[in-house]
Design an enzyme around this catalytic site. Structure first.
Site, short mmCIF file in Angstrom:
data_model
loop_
_atom_site.label_atom_id
_atom_site.label_comp_id
_atom_site.label_asym_id
_atom_site.label_seq_id
_atom_site.Cartn_x
_atom_site.Cartn_y
_atom_site.Cartn_z
N LYS A 93 49.12 5.40 -0.43
CA LYS A 93 48.20 4.90 -1.47
C LYS A 93 46.76 5.32 -1.15
O LYS A 93 46.01 5.75 -2.02
CB LYS A 93 48.32 3.37 -1.57
CG LYS A 93 49.62 2.94 -2.25
CD LYS A 93 49.94 1.46 -2.08
CE LYS A 93 51.33 1.15 -2.66
NZ LYS A 93 51.79 -0.22 -2.44
N GLN B 292 49.90 -5.45 0.68
CA GLN B 292 51.22 -4.81 0.76
C GLN B 292 52.31 -5.83 1.09
O GLN B 292 52.20 -6.57 2.07
CB GLN B 292 51.19 -3.69 1.83
CG GLN B 292 52.45 -2.87 1.91
CD GLN B 292 52.74 -2.08 0.62
OE1 GLN B 292 51.84 -1.50 0.01
NE2 GLN B 292 53.99 -2.11 0.18
N ASP C 203 47.92 -4.84 -8.65
CA ASP C 203 49.38 -4.82 -8.52
C ASP C 203 50.03 -5.54 -9.70
O ASP C 203 51.24 -5.42 -9.91
CB ASP C 203 49.81 -5.50 -7.21
CG ASP C 203 50.17 -4.49 -6.13
OD1 ASP C 203 50.50 -3.35 -6.50
OD2 ASP C 203 50.12 -4.86 -4.95
#
Ligand code: NAD
Length: 293
Positions: free
Chosen positions: A52, A96, A119
Site C-alpha cells: 500500500k 491493517q 477502508d
C-alpha cells in the site's frame, strides 16, 4: 475466455491519480496523505501494508506508517488514531486487519474519523453504502466494481452470486452489485457457510464472486458456460520451489474453471491489485472532500 487483468486496470487507476498529484505539485498544493497503522508482525499484513505504501508513492501520495508491537495495548492505538484524526495533514487512516486478539476490531474501526475512513469499515460508511449515498466503499468490492467497469462487463439484469458474507468483502460486494448503478443492477444471492445448495445456485449464476478463503473451492462443475468469475481469495500455500516458501492461491480452481468463463480474474494479478488501487481512490476522495469543506 478473457482475463480480467488487475495489473492493467490498477495501473490505469494509478496513472489517473498520478496526473492529479503532478498537477497538485505543480500548483504547490499539499498532496493526499494516507496514514497506515500496523500492529504485530504477521507476514501477510506486513506485505499488504508495504505494498500500500509503495503504491502511494507511485500515485504521488504522501504516506506514513506507524508500527506497534503485538502486545501494544488498545489505549495506545486509540490515542494514535485520535492524533491522526486531528491531524489536518492526514486524509486517510488505515488500520491493517486482523488485529491481535486483545484489541477490539469494532472499537478501533469506530474510533476512526468517518471522513478519513478510507477502508470504508466504519458503521457510518457502511450505512451510507447501504442507502446508496456517496461514501468510502470497502476497497476490495470497490476494486471489483472498477474492474467490471473497466472491461465494460454487462451486469444489468444478470444473476450474481457472492460466496462469503464478511463485512469487508462479501456483504458490501452483494450490496454494490444490487444497486441501481452501472456496474450494478444485478439480482444478487449472497451465499455463506450455511448455504445448503451452493452448487445449484452457482450453476445459475451469470457472475460469481468467490470470497471465502478456501483454496480452489469453486470447481468447474459449479460454473455455467460463459459465466464471469471473480476470485477474491488469497491463501498462502507452502511451496518449497519459491524463495518465500509459499505461493498465493485463490478460491477458484482456475485451470479448470477458466475455459468455461467469458471473463475470469487470475490470482495473483487480479482483485488483490485492484484493492490497493481502490484504497488510493478512496484516499484521493478523502483529500478532495477535505479541501472542499
Ligand atoms: P472471512 O473468513 O471473514 O469470511 C469468509 C466467508 O466465507 C464467511 O462469510 C463464510 O460464511 C463463508 N464461507 C466459509 N466457508 C464456506 C463454504 N464452504 N461455503 C460457502 N461459504 C463459506 O473472509 P474474508 O475476509 O471475507 O476473506 C475471504 C477471502 O478473500 C480470503 O482468502 C482473504 O484472504 C481474501 N481477501 C482478499 C482480498 C484481496 O484484496 N484480494 C481482500 C480481502 C480478503
Amino acid at each position: 475466455m478473457q482475463l480480467l487483468d488487475g495489473k492493467i486496470v490498477s495501473q490505469a487507476v494509478k496513472n489517473e491519480l498520478r496526473e492529479k498529484t503532478d498537477q497538485l505539485k505543480a500548483d504547490n498544493k499539499r498532496l493526499p496523505h494516507l496514514a497506515a497503522i500496523l500492529i504485530g508482525n504477521d507476514g501477510a499484513s506486513e506485505t499488504y501494508v508495504a505494498s500500500k505504501i509503495k503504491n502511494c508513492e507511485e500515485a504521488g501520495f504522501k504516506s506514513s506508517m506507524y508500527r506497534f508491537n503485538t502486545d501494544t495495548n488498545e489505549d495506545t492505538i486509540i490515542a494514535k488514531i485520535e492524533e491522526l484524526n486531528n491531524d489536518d495533514e492526514v486524509d486517510g487512516i488505515l488500520v491493517q486487519l486482523p488485529l491481535p486478539k486483545h484489541i477490539s476490531e469494532e472499537k478501533i474501526i469506530n474510533i476512526i474519523d468517518p471522513l478519513k475512513d478510507v477502508d470504508g469499515f466504519h458503521p457510518i460508511s457502511v450505512g451510507k453504502l447501504v442507502q446508496g449515498l456517496p461514501t468510502f466503499i470497502p476497497a476490495t468490492p470497490y476494486g471489483v466494481m472498477l474492474m467490471l467497469e473497466h472491461y465494460k462487463i454487462e451486469t444489468a439484469g444478470k444473476f450474481a452470486v457472492v460466496i462469503g458474507r464478511s463485512n469487508i468483502v462479501g456483504r458490501p460486494m452483494s450490496i454494490l452489485l444490487s444497486q441501481n448503478t452501472n456496474p450494478g443492477n444485478c439480482t444478487v444471492t449472497l451465499c455463506h457457510s450455511r448455504t445448503t445448495n451452493l452448487k445449484e445456485i452457482c450453476l445459475q449464476a451469470d457472475i460469481i464472486v468467490a470470497a471465502l478463503g478456501k483454496v480452489s473451492f469453486l470447481t468447474a462443475d459449479m460454473v455455467k458456460e460463459n459465466a464471469v468469475v471473480i476470485d477474491v481469495g488469497i491463501t498462502r500455500v507452502e511451496d518449497a520451489t519459491k524463495k518465500s516458501g509459499f505461493k498465493i492461491k485463490g478460491d477458484v480452481d482456475f485451470e479448470n474453471v477458466a475455459p468455461k468463463c467469458s471473463y475470469i480474474t487470475p490470482v495473483p494479478g487480479g482483485v488483490g491489485l485492484m484493492t490497493i488501487a481502490a484504497l488510493l481512490k478512496n484516499t484521493y476522495h478523502a483529500y478532495i472532500q477535505k479541501n472542499n469543506s
